[in-house]
Design an enzyme around this catalytic site. Structure first.
Site, PDB file in Angstrom:
ATOM      1  N   GLN A   2      -7.914  -4.921   7.732  1.00  0.00           N
ATOM      2  CA  GLN A   2      -7.377  -3.842   8.553  1.00  0.00           C
ATOM      3  C   GLN A   2      -6.156  -4.397   9.292  1.00  0.00           C
ATOM      4  OE1 GLN A   2      -6.659  -0.968   9.167  1.00  0.00           O
ATOM      5  NE2 GLN A   2      -8.661  -0.055   9.626  1.00  0.00           N
ATOM      6  N   ALA A   8     -19.856   1.018   1.862  1.00  0.00           N
ATOM      7  CA  ALA A   8     -18.984   0.483   0.812  1.00  0.00           C
ATOM      8  C   ALA A   8     -19.790  -0.369  -0.180  1.00  0.00           C
ATOM      9  CB  ALA A   8     -17.876  -0.352   1.446  1.00  0.00           C
ATOM     10  N   THR A  15      -3.931   4.770  -1.769  1.00  0.00           N
ATOM     11  CA  THR A  15      -5.029   5.215  -0.900  1.00  0.00           C
ATOM     12  C   THR A  15      -5.697   6.469  -1.455  1.00  0.00           C
ATOM     13  OG1 THR A  15      -3.657   6.606   0.485  1.00  0.00           O
ATOM     14  CG2 THR A  15      -3.866   4.301   1.147  1.00  0.00           C
ATOM     15  N   HIS A  25     -15.035  -3.423  13.822  1.00  0.00           N
ATOM     16  CA  HIS A  25     -14.962  -2.051  13.306  1.00  0.00           C
ATOM     17  C   HIS A  25     -15.503  -1.117  14.392  1.00  0.00           C
ATOM     18  CE1 HIS A  25     -16.322   1.522  11.045  1.00  0.00           C
ATOM     19  NE2 HIS A  25     -15.234   1.291  10.333  1.00  0.00           N
ATOM     20  N   LYS A  47     -21.143  -7.470   1.220  1.00  0.00           N
ATOM     21  CA  LYS A  47     -20.270  -6.865   0.208  1.00  0.00           C
ATOM     22  C   LYS A  47     -19.926  -7.912  -0.865  1.00  0.00           C
ATOM     23  CE  LYS A  47     -17.442  -4.606   3.434  1.00  0.00           C
ATOM     24  NZ  LYS A  47     -16.517  -3.564   3.956  1.00  0.00           N
ATOM     25  N   ARG A  62     -15.978   2.784   2.391  1.00  0.00           N
ATOM     26  CA  ARG A  62     -16.826   3.909   2.776  1.00  0.00           C
ATOM     27  C   ARG A  62     -15.970   5.129   3.079  1.00  0.00           C
ATOM     28  NH1 ARG A  62     -19.331   4.539   8.490  1.00  0.00           N
ATOM     29  NH2 ARG A  62     -17.108   4.891   8.776  1.00  0.00           N
ATOM     30  N   GLU A  73       0.839  -1.198   0.000  1.00  0.00           N
ATOM     31  CA  GLU A  73       0.000   0.000   0.000  1.00  0.00           C
ATOM     32  C   GLU A  73       0.876   1.250   0.000  1.00  0.00           C
ATOM     33  OE1 GLU A  73      -3.679   0.800   2.613  1.00  0.00           O
ATOM     34  OE2 GLU A  73      -2.210   2.243   3.372  1.00  0.00           O
ATOM     35  N   ALA A  94     -10.505  10.323   2.394  1.00  0.00           N
ATOM     36  CA  ALA A  94     -11.967  10.278   2.451  1.00  0.00           C
ATOM     37  C   ALA A  94     -12.581  11.655   2.236  1.00  0.00           C
ATOM     38  CB  ALA A  94     -12.429   9.707   3.785  1.00  0.00           C
ATOM     39  N   ASP A 135     -13.399   7.023   6.274  1.00  0.00           N
ATOM     40  CA  ASP A 135     -13.696   7.418   7.658  1.00  0.00           C
ATOM     41  C   ASP A 135     -14.577   8.651   7.656  1.00  0.00           C
ATOM     42  OD1 ASP A 135     -12.547   5.430   9.236  1.00  0.00           O
ATOM     43  OD2 ASP A 135     -10.553   6.182   8.712  1.00  0.00           O
TER      44      ASP A 135
HETATM   45  P1  FAD Z   1     -18.405  -0.252   5.339  1.00  0.00           P
HETATM   46  O1  FAD Z   1     -18.202  -1.653   4.914  1.00  0.00           O
HETATM   47  O2  FAD Z   1     -19.450   0.551   4.629  1.00  0.00           O
HETATM   48  O3  FAD Z   1     -18.712  -0.246   6.921  1.00  0.00           O
HETATM   49  C1  FAD Z   1     -18.767   0.984   7.634  1.00  0.00           C
HETATM   50  C2  FAD Z   1     -19.613   0.788   8.893  1.00  0.00           C
HETATM   51  O4  FAD Z   1     -20.985   0.618   8.521  1.00  0.00           O
HETATM   52  C3  FAD Z   1     -19.234  -0.466   9.681  1.00  0.00           C
HETATM   53  O5  FAD Z   1     -19.397  -0.201  11.051  1.00  0.00           O
HETATM   54  C4  FAD Z   1     -20.243  -1.499   9.209  1.00  0.00           C
HETATM   55  O6  FAD Z   1     -20.502  -2.443  10.226  1.00  0.00           O
HETATM   56  C5  FAD Z   1     -21.476  -0.648   8.912  1.00  0.00           C
HETATM   57  N1  FAD Z   1     -22.253  -1.161   7.771  1.00  0.00           N
HETATM   58  C6  FAD Z   1     -21.798  -1.414   6.529  1.00  0.00           C
HETATM   59  N2  FAD Z   1     -22.795  -1.827   5.729  1.00  0.00           N
HETATM   60  C7  FAD Z   1     -23.909  -1.843   6.501  1.00  0.00           C
HETATM   61  C8  FAD Z   1     -25.259  -2.170   6.248  1.00  0.00           C
HETATM   62  N3  FAD Z   1     -25.678  -2.582   5.045  1.00  0.00           N
HETATM   63  N4  FAD Z   1     -26.153  -2.060   7.279  1.00  0.00           N
HETATM   64  C9  FAD Z   1     -25.756  -1.652   8.506  1.00  0.00           C
HETATM   65  N5  FAD Z   1     -24.479  -1.318   8.796  1.00  0.00           N
HETATM   66  C10 FAD Z   1     -23.558  -1.413   7.801  1.00  0.00           C
HETATM   67  N6  FAD Z   1     -10.031   4.984   4.421  1.00  0.00           N
HETATM   68  C11 FAD Z   1      -9.837   6.034   3.597  1.00  0.00           C
HETATM   69  O7  FAD Z   1     -10.396   7.111   3.838  1.00  0.00           O
HETATM   70  N7  FAD Z   1      -9.036   5.937   2.474  1.00  0.00           N
HETATM   71  C12 FAD Z   1      -8.422   4.778   2.142  1.00  0.00           C
HETATM   72  O8  FAD Z   1      -7.718   4.726   1.117  1.00  0.00           O
HETATM   73  C13 FAD Z   1      -8.593   3.644   3.004  1.00  0.00           C
HETATM   74  N8  FAD Z   1      -8.012   2.463   2.715  1.00  0.00           N
HETATM   75  C14 FAD Z   1      -8.280   1.356   3.505  1.00  0.00           C
HETATM   76  C15 FAD Z   1      -7.732   0.118   3.134  1.00  0.00           C
HETATM   77  C16 FAD Z   1      -7.993  -1.015   3.912  1.00  0.00           C
HETATM   78  C17 FAD Z   1      -7.419  -2.344   3.484  1.00  0.00           C
HETATM   79  C18 FAD Z   1      -8.805  -0.904   5.081  1.00  0.00           C
HETATM   80  C19 FAD Z   1      -9.073  -2.099   5.936  1.00  0.00           C
HETATM   81  C20 FAD Z   1      -9.333   0.318   5.451  1.00  0.00           C
HETATM   82  C21 FAD Z   1      -9.091   1.461   4.665  1.00  0.00           C
HETATM   83  N9  FAD Z   1      -9.651   2.701   4.981  1.00  0.00           N
HETATM   84  C22 FAD Z   1      -9.439   3.782   4.158  1.00  0.00           C
HETATM   85  C23 FAD Z   1     -10.431   2.878   6.214  1.00  0.00           C
HETATM   86  C24 FAD Z   1     -11.948   2.678   5.987  1.00  0.00           C
HETATM   87  O9  FAD Z   1     -12.445   3.669   5.124  1.00  0.00           O
HETATM   88  C25 FAD Z   1     -12.619   2.768   7.363  1.00  0.00           C
HETATM   89  O10 FAD Z   1     -12.287   1.645   8.131  1.00  0.00           O
HETATM   90  C26 FAD Z   1     -14.112   3.054   7.360  1.00  0.00           C
HETATM   91  O11 FAD Z   1     -14.484   3.447   8.689  1.00  0.00           O
HETATM   92  C27 FAD Z   1     -14.995   1.872   6.979  1.00  0.00           C
HETATM   93  O12 FAD Z   1     -14.854   1.552   5.670  1.00  0.00           O
HETATM   94  P2  FAD Z   1     -15.556   0.226   5.051  1.00  0.00           P
HETATM   95  O13 FAD Z   1     -15.237   0.242   3.612  1.00  0.00           O
HETATM   96  O14 FAD Z   1     -15.206  -0.961   5.844  1.00  0.00           O
HETATM   97  O15 FAD Z   1     -17.086   0.612   5.280  1.00  0.00           O
END
Ligand code: FAD
Length: 322
Positions: free
Chosen positions: A193, A132, A55, A166, A182, A114, A24, A58, A116
């Site tokens: 993570q 996401a 990356t 999370h 997903k 999604r 990364e 957000a 942060d």
């Molecule tokens: P989601 O999967 O949408 O989940 C977010 C929250 O919503 C979780 O608590 C989940 O339980 C909840 N949720 C999801 N779907 C539903 C649903 N249908 N119903 C109810 N609840 C739901 N951040 C950045 O800003 N830029 C980056 O480039 C970046 N790269 C990353 C790379 C990796 C490998 C990882 C692990 C994380 C990265 N992040 C990055 C951080 C990430 O954006 C955060 O962890 C963020 O808070 C959650 O993203 P997610 O895609 O998991 O979201």
């Protein structure tokens, strides 16, 4: 006589499967940072990874530098970029435009996140994608409109997976349901993570498999050699750093010793994940190559033999760059 079964005529696929290697990177924040990033990229390219992820802030603030870095990777290196993209910070229309732009430039891998939420507690603009999962569906829709252009390679969509709950999620069980959702929306693979305990990757995978998640789950590991960075990471991700690692880094009396400790801890995590069947290792680099290469040296991953022409292309590019 009945014809030979597929199993009889199929070449023997037993033996060690190759393990994917990826890194990364984040878009540079200044011209000096860009210079040192390109040194790192050269060093990492020499290890012939399967892809490098880039990356995406957000806030959408680094959109231009992220796209620029991805374009340079495509044009000036042999590396295949995996573009991160976040729901937060962009409207669905802007996201559709960025996805189209990435595909037109030759990107074939997107990590759908999604992002942060803003630290000030502000809520994302109305109409923005919520999860996401919504972004995966948007990527698939944009891809569908270009299906005839993508006959030589569709888009691989990755997602985040969480070895520890999370921070916004009610439980680890909920995280697995989200991962399954997903997958159903079209995710092809997941990257985890960061995590600090050797058993956490295997636990995540076994919970995910029991729930019906079949996509590859690639452990993301980060060589942490500084206490400051370790604590900052804990704040950013909500993942509690391992107390033993904090203690050992705090007791170390030189940078060399801290590096040795951080690299050893990362190798142990990666080895435990490989032992549990991890199909790849994703190294979070902080745009620095030294520790990532140390980890790689100690892992001795089973990697596919690359055609000599590809290795020559890498060597030629390095000559040109020097
Ligand atoms: P989601 O999967 O949408 O989940 C977010 C929250 O919503 C979780 O608590 C989940 O339980 C909840 N949720 C999801 N779907 C539903 C649903 N249908 N119903 C109810 N609840 C739901 N951040 C950045 O800003 N830029 C980056 O480039 C970046 N790269 C990353 C790379 C990796 C490998 C990882 C692990 C994380 C990265 N992040 C990055 C951080 C990430 O954006 C955060 O962890 C963020 O808070 C959650 O993203 P997610 O895609 O998991 O979201």
């Amino acid at each position: 006589m009945s014809p030979p079964s597929l199993i009889d005529v199929h070449p023997n696929l037993a033996g060690t499967a190759p393990v994917a290697l990826s890194y990364e990177l984040f878009p540079p924040r200044s011209p000096q940072a860009a210079e040192s990033l390109w040194t790192t990229i050269g060093e990492l390219e020499a290890t012939d990874p399967d892809y490098v992820s880039v990356t995406y802030g957000a806030s959408g603030s680094n959109r231009d530098t992220a796209v620029e870095l991805i374009n340079r990777l495509l044009l000036e290196t042999t590396l295949r970029p995996l573009a991160h993209l976040t729901c937060v910070g962009n409207s669905p229309e802007e996201l559709a435009e960025i996805i189209g732009e990435l595909l037109d430039h030759g990107v074939r891998g997107i990590l759908a996140l999604r992002g942060d939420l803003p630290k000030d507690g502000g809520v994302p603009a109305s109409g923005s994608l919520r999860y996401a999962q919504d972004l995966i569906e948007l990527i698939r829709r944009v891809e569908q409109r270009r299906s005839a252009l993508l006959c030589a390679g569709k888009v691989a969509v990755g997602v985040a997976a969480y070895p520890t709950r999370h921070p916004e999620s009610p439980s680890e069980g909920h995280d697995i349901e989200v991962l399954l959702a997903k997958q159903r929306s079209g995710a092809d693979f997941a990257i985890t993570q960061v995590f600090f305990h050797t058993e956490q990757y295997a636990d995540l995978v076994s919970r995910a498999r029991r729930a019906g998640v079949t996509i590859p789950i690639i452990p993301g590991v980060m060589p942490l050699t500084s206490l400051r960075r370790l604590k900052r990471l804990g704040e950013l991700t909500g993942v509690e750093p391992a107390p033993e690692l904090i203690e050992r880094l705090a007791a170390a009396d030189s940078d060399a010793e801290r590096r040795r400790i951080g690299v050893r801890a990362t190798v142990d995590l990666a080895n435990a994940a490989l032992h549990a069947g991890a199909p790849g290792i994703h190294l979070y680099t902080f745009n620095e190559h030294a520790c990532a290469l140390d980890v790689l040296d100690k892992l001795a991953l089973p990697r596919p033999a690359r055609p000599i022409s590809r290795l020559n292309a890498i060597a030629r590019r390095q000559e040109l760059a020097s």
